[in-house]
Design a protein around this motif. Structure first.
Motif, PDB file in Angstrom:
ATOM      1  N   ALA A  40     -35.992  -1.174   5.653  1.00 15.34           N
ATOM      2  CA  ALA A  40     -37.551  -0.968   6.181  1.00 15.34           C
ATOM      3  C   ALA A  40     -38.012   0.772   5.823  1.00 15.34           C
ATOM      4  O   ALA A  40     -39.147   0.983   5.592  1.00 15.34           O
ATOM      5  CB  ALA A  40     -37.675  -1.026   7.727  1.00 15.34           C
ATOM      6  N   TYR A  41     -36.866   1.453   6.192  1.00 13.40           N
ATOM      7  CA  TYR A  41     -37.166   3.038   5.560  1.00 13.40           C
ATOM      8  C   TYR A  41     -37.389   3.083   4.232  1.00 13.40           C
ATOM      9  O   TYR A  41     -38.448   3.730   3.862  1.00 13.40           O
ATOM     10  CB  TYR A  41     -35.890   3.659   5.881  1.00 13.40           C
ATOM     11  N   ALA A  42     -36.630   2.542   3.445  1.00  8.66           N
ATOM     12  CA  ALA A  42     -36.864   2.526   1.866  1.00  8.66           C
ATOM     13  C   ALA A  42     -38.553   1.904   1.666  1.00  8.66           C
ATOM     14  O   ALA A  42     -39.105   2.759   0.811  1.00  8.66           O
ATOM     15  CB  ALA A  42     -35.825   1.845   1.154  1.00  8.66           C
ATOM     16  N   THR A  56     -40.293  14.162   4.048  1.00 13.52           N
ATOM     17  CA  THR A  56     -39.183  14.504   4.077  1.00 13.52           C
ATOM     18  C   THR A  56     -38.242  13.434   4.809  1.00 13.52           C
ATOM     19  O   THR A  56     -38.549  12.677   5.673  1.00 13.52           O
ATOM     20  CB  THR A  56     -39.503  15.485   5.256  1.00 13.52           C
ATOM     21  N   GLU A  57     -37.073  13.299   3.906  1.00 11.93           N
ATOM     22  CA  GLU A  57     -36.388  12.146   4.440  1.00 11.93           C
ATOM     23  C   GLU A  57     -35.091  12.643   5.323  1.00 11.93           C
ATOM     24  O   GLU A  57     -35.220  13.916   5.564  1.00 11.93           O
ATOM     25  CB  GLU A  57     -35.501  11.621   3.127  1.00 11.93           C
ATOM     26  N   GLN A  58     -34.749  11.688   6.256  1.00 11.78           N
ATOM     27  CA  GLN A  58     -33.659  12.039   7.268  1.00 11.78           C
ATOM     28  C   GLN A  58     -34.462  13.132   8.199  1.00 11.78           C
ATOM     29  O   GLN A  58     -33.790  14.148   8.466  1.00 11.78           O
ATOM     30  CB  GLN A  58     -32.337  12.290   6.620  1.00 11.78           C
ATOM     31  N   PHE A  59     -35.642  12.973   8.548  1.00 11.13           N
ATOM     32  CA  PHE A  59     -36.319  13.842   9.187  1.00 11.13           C
ATOM     33  C   PHE A  59     -35.453  14.012  10.621  1.00 11.13           C
ATOM     34  O   PHE A  59     -35.074  13.302  11.337  1.00 11.13           O
ATOM     35  CB  PHE A  59     -37.723  13.289   9.414  1.00 11.13           C
ATOM     36  N   CYS A  60     -35.503  15.224  11.107  1.00 11.78           N
ATOM     37  CA  CYS A  60     -34.814  15.561  12.314  1.00 11.78           C
ATOM     38  C   CYS A  60     -33.328  15.029  12.205  1.00 11.78           C
ATOM     39  O   CYS A  60     -32.499  14.945  13.198  1.00 11.78           O
ATOM     40  CB  CYS A  60     -35.558  15.035  13.665  1.00 11.78           C
ATOM     41  N   ASN A  61     -32.768  15.232  11.061  1.00 14.70           N
ATOM     42  CA  ASN A  61     -31.217  14.831  10.789  1.00 14.70           C
ATOM     43  C   ASN A  61     -31.122  13.271  11.339  1.00 14.70           C
ATOM     44  O   ASN A  61     -30.036  13.024  11.742  1.00 14.70           O
ATOM     45  CB  ASN A  61     -30.497  15.868  11.545  1.00 14.70           C
ATOM     46  N   ILE A  62     -31.935  12.487  11.433  1.00 10.45           N
ATOM     47  CA  ILE A  62     -31.872  11.213  11.808  1.00 10.45           C
ATOM     48  C   ILE A  62     -32.073  10.142  10.603  1.00 10.45           C
ATOM     49  O   ILE A  62     -32.896  10.217   9.701  1.00 10.45           O
ATOM     50  CB  ILE A  62     -32.874  10.737  12.696  1.00 10.45           C
ATOM     51  N   ALA A  65     -35.156   8.186   9.606  1.00  9.51           N
ATOM     52  CA  ALA A  65     -36.518   8.946  10.215  1.00  9.51           C
ATOM     53  C   ALA A  65     -37.149   9.426   8.845  1.00  9.51           C
ATOM     54  O   ALA A  65     -36.312   9.940   8.067  1.00  9.51           O
ATOM     55  CB  ALA A  65     -36.145   9.962  11.250  1.00  9.51           C
ATOM     56  N   TYR A  66     -38.412   9.631   9.080  1.00 14.05           N
ATOM     57  CA  TYR A  66     -38.942  10.380   7.754  1.00 14.05           C
ATOM     58  C   TYR A  66     -40.218  11.200   8.462  1.00 14.05           C
ATOM     59  O   TYR A  66     -40.875  10.604   9.331  1.00 14.05           O
ATOM     60  CB  TYR A  66     -39.320   9.357   6.702  1.00 14.05           C
ATOM     61  N   LYS A  67     -40.621  12.074   7.503  1.00 16.16           N
ATOM     62  CA  LYS A  67     -42.139  12.452   7.897  1.00 16.16           C
ATOM     63  C   LYS A  67     -42.640  12.477   6.446  1.00 16.16           C
ATOM     64  O   LYS A  67     -42.290  13.155   5.360  1.00 16.16           O
ATOM     65  CB  LYS A  67     -42.038  14.116   8.203  1.00 16.16           C
ATOM     66  N   ALA A  68     -43.866  11.978   6.156  1.00 14.80           N
ATOM     67  CA  ALA A  68     -44.794  11.760   5.202  1.00 14.80           C
ATOM     68  C   ALA A  68     -46.078  12.724   5.471  1.00 14.80           C
ATOM     69  O   ALA A  68     -46.763  12.410   6.282  1.00 14.80           O
ATOM     70  CB  ALA A  68     -45.077  10.418   4.630  1.00 14.80           C
ATOM     71  N   VAL A  69     -46.509  13.473   4.447  1.00 18.84           N
ATOM     72  CA  VAL A  69     -47.798  14.304   4.813  1.00 18.84           C
ATOM     73  C   VAL A  69     -48.682  14.273   3.452  1.00 18.84           C
ATOM     74  O   VAL A  69     -48.078  14.454   2.395  1.00 18.84           O
ATOM     75  CB  VAL A  69     -47.479  15.877   5.074  1.00 18.84           C
ATOM     76  N   TYR A  70     -49.758  14.088   3.906  1.00 21.10           N
ATOM     77  CA  TYR A  70     -50.874  14.239   2.707  1.00 21.10           C
ATOM     78  C   TYR A  70     -51.806  15.358   3.236  1.00 21.10           C
ATOM     79  O   TYR A  70     -52.554  15.295   4.194  1.00 21.10           O
ATOM     80  CB  TYR A  70     -51.647  12.919   2.532  1.00 21.10           C
TER      81      TYR A  70
END
Length: 396
Positions: A40-42, A56-62, A65-70
């Motif tokens: 699901a992540y990929a 940002t992959e492995q967001f918060c060292n999880i 988890a990810y953060k995507a920004v536009y």
């Protein structure tokens, strides 16, 4: 907002529907447990990258988890959509996280052109393990949402409606330590840890008479002894303690500990308390944002049941987010189960409906609603000012 903008939003979302439908069906067909949602992540990252999001992959060292920004061509509010995508053991996506994921990813992608036009930054944040560890708790604790102006998401249910306030909850284990003895030939030599834990349950049951109506304390015995003819020297119970407000939980915990202490004193045992799982704060849905989103849905022709600030009996890791920034989680219907049978989350029926054609098509309407809400936030500053004013009162 004018009808021309609503029509544009409709066209924007319709163009994305084939890819979004593929995403939600792939996730539904490949259920993954919390912190193991690698497929699901990929799939999400591939789609978000395609549409120009910085990841940002492995967001918060999880790991998942990810953060995507536009970032739009003009400055403006930071609008975050939260995605969930973990499944439940054996019954798969019986909480509809495949749809939550699709709605949040789809909303973020669809908001891009309007961020360029009106000004804003669009975030899609992947939050794993909602069903178990509640990744949003850890992410909130380290400030992952502190810079967001608003956080939005939707959760599948049996109706379309406004965001709910949920209860604060802590999970604690209570261990009692005694001394073994032969239960028949030398019971006087024993110190009975089972008696202690039974006494604790009785004391908690009596305490409930003097708690507020919304308070919930419910527990199980996870270890009660080894054999009937051995005085148990060790027992353990696990309790969930819930209250409508986080600020009330500390005193409630002290009262439950007093029950454990009294049970130990009466039986000559000792006891130990351990934190288990994660602590969920109560959800404080931002009512101005809540109404704004519901109004947007109704402009699209979707009637929304208004719950207001009533607290429901469940708990959610979104509660921790709601103390960091203005947050909502509105509800989207999965439609009608065959034969009119009622359905609730965490059941096979719910999982079945979460991949139905009707539920997916209806979820697209919520994507449109979130995009319309984002346009209002970006184009009409008075909305964000009112949202922040309400949030400031919560913080104070």
């Amino acid at each position: 907002m004018d009808k021309a903008l609503i029509e544009r939003i409709n066209e924007t979302v319709v163009a994305l529907e084939p890819e979004l439908k593929e995403l939600t069906l792939n996730i539904h067909s490949n259920p993954e447990l919390g912190n193991n949602e690698f497929k699901a992540y990929a799939w999400q990252l591939d789609l978000l990258r395609k549409y120009g999001f910085e990841i940002t992959e492995q967001f918060c060292n999880i790991p998942t988890a990810y953060k995507a920004v536009y970032k739009g061509k003009k400055p403006g509010p930071k609008i975050a959509m939260l995605a969930e995508y973990d499944a439940l053991p054996k019954i798969g996506h019986a909480c509809g996280h495949n749809l939550i994921c699709m709605m949040s990813v789809g909303s973020g992608i669809a908001m891009r052109e309007y961020a360029d036009e009106f000004g804003g930054e669009i975030y899609v944040i992947g939050t794993p393990a909602e069903e178990t560890e509640g990744a949003k708790v850890h992410m909130s604790d380290i400030g992952a949402f502190d810079d967001m102006d608003v956080v939005m998401m939707a959760h599948p249910d049996d109706h379309d409606g406004s965001s709910w306030n949920t209860m604060a909850m802590v999970c604690r284990s209570y261990e009692f330590f005694g001394r073994n003895a032969h239960a028949a030939s030398a019971p006087e030599e024993g110190v009975n840890a089972l008696d202690a834990i039974i006494n604790m349950f009785n004391l908690v049951n009596a305490m409930r008479q003097q708690t507020k109506d919304m308070v919930r304390i419910h527990g199980i015995i996870t270890h009660g002894g080894e054999a009937p003819n051995i005085i148990p020297d060790y027992t353990r119970a696990l309790f969930y303690i819930r209250s409508p407000k986080w600020a009330e939980l500390e005193e409630l915990e002290k009262r439950v500990e007093a029950c454990a202490a009294g049970a130990a004193a009466a039986t000559g045992t000792t006891y130990k308390i351990n934190p288990e799982e994660v602590d969920f704060m109560d959800t404080n849905s931002n009512m101005y944002l809540n109404r704004l989103a519901c109004d947007s849905m109704e402009e699209l022709g979707v009637p929304m049941q208004w719950i207001g600030d009533i607290t429901t009996m469940g708990s959610s890791d979104l509660g921790n987010v709601s103390y960091r920034c203005p947050s909502i989680q509105i509800n989207n219907s999965l439609g009608t189960y065959p034969g009119g049978k009622k359905y609730v989350p965490h059941t096979p029926e719910f999982a079945e409906l979460a991949c139905s054609e009707w539920a997916i098509d209806h979820a697209f309407e919520f994507i449109k609603g979130f995009v319309l809400t984002a346009c209002k936030l970006m184009a009409e500053p008075e909305h964000l000012a009112a949202i922040k004013e309400e949030f400031a009162r919560l913080k104070n």
